[in-house]
Enzyme design. Sequence first.
Site, PDB file in Angstrom:
ATOM      1  N   GLY A  44       0.826  -1.202   0.000  1.00 20.08           N
ATOM      2  CA  GLY A  44       0.000   0.000   0.000  1.00 20.08           C
ATOM      3  C   GLY A  44       0.854   1.244   0.000  1.00 20.08           C
ATOM      4  N   SER A  88      -3.145  -5.940  -5.193  1.00 16.40           N
ATOM      5  CA  SER A  88      -1.830  -5.309  -5.341  1.00 16.40           C
ATOM      6  C   SER A  88      -0.804  -6.204  -6.037  1.00 16.40           C
ATOM      7  CB  SER A  88      -1.286  -4.917  -3.962  1.00 16.40           C
ATOM      8  OG  SER A  88      -2.110  -3.946  -3.348  1.00 16.40           O
ATOM      9  N   HIS A 145       4.748   1.385  12.532  1.00 20.94           N
ATOM     10  CA  HIS A 145       3.998   1.983  13.637  1.00 20.94           C
ATOM     11  C   HIS A 145       4.013   0.961  14.763  1.00 20.94           C
ATOM     12  CE1 HIS A 145       1.142   4.261  15.913  1.00 20.94           C
ATOM     13  NE2 HIS A 145       0.096   3.518  15.628  1.00 20.94           N
TER      14      HIS A 145
END
Length: 344
Positions: A27, A54, A109
Amino acid sequence: MPAKVYTDKDAAPAVLKGKTLAVIGFGSQGHAHAMNLKDSGCKVIVGLYKGSKSIASAKKKGFEVYETAEAVKRADVLLVALPDMRQADVFEKDIAPNLSKGKTILFIHGLAIHYGLIKPPAGVNVAMVAPKGPGHIVRAQYVEGKGVPALIAVAQDADRNAKKIALAWAHGIGATRAGVIQTTFKEETETDLFGEQAVLCGGASALVQAGFETLVEAGYQPEMAYFECLHELKLIVDLMVESGIAGMRFSVSETAKYGDITRGPRVVNAKAKAEMKKILTEIQTGKFTKEWVAEYKGGLKNYKKLLADGEKHLVEKTGQRLRALMPWVQKKSIKGSQADYTTK
């Protein structure tokens, strides 16, 4: 004491030489990391679930694509570039069973690690490389010979090379060209969530809507309210980003300055700051994450309702009409975006 800023001279790209790097997900951030590392001379493969939309995109850009489990088996270092709420399931099903001693797992993250949604086994490195910008900017800056600043952190240093690997990865995506700061998974996660909720997304959105509603309810035209409470916000934010709050104040009129320093604290006052502290406490204790996990597993009913309600707000309809008059403003449709959300 200011944090140390790591640059190209502090990184050892050779740490990744001869290793296979896998980017799990393709992404916004995933594609940027994969392409930058590839252009930096690294061997990069992409891991995606069977049937992912994807796959064609990754292959078109020259990557070998494998199902996630196989990519993990082949990788020495892998980046989990998936939305927060999808990471735990993918980790349990496809990543954990294929990890072996000596591998390194990177995150962009820290939420899943910090709050225990993922518990990596001993014997593997766990670190973070988090660019402070969206993926398309990470890619564009790299292509221009520049870079986006990034954060690195180490949660598990199994072979005492975790930091070196994180810095080498940061070097590969161009981040050390700009500067890299070391943090912890706890600090990155908690400050990131707080910024999103209290200031950048939640705070700014609520402030704009409240200001807009105040003017419209007082009888002013929605178009005037839109210009003053939303459209011109970018000008002010750009000035802050370029020169800080003091620089912004230097650039606006004396009337605007006086209104800023005397009226601003009446809007974001002690009561608002007290609420910010409550929000921070909810983040620190894990209350927010537990709520978000429950919402996600429950089908995102409240999440979708609140988003849909926001899209119906008069400020959105007014903005759509006014933006059509501004050819210099880039327009983007949000239709269909809810199913594919990810900001990381």
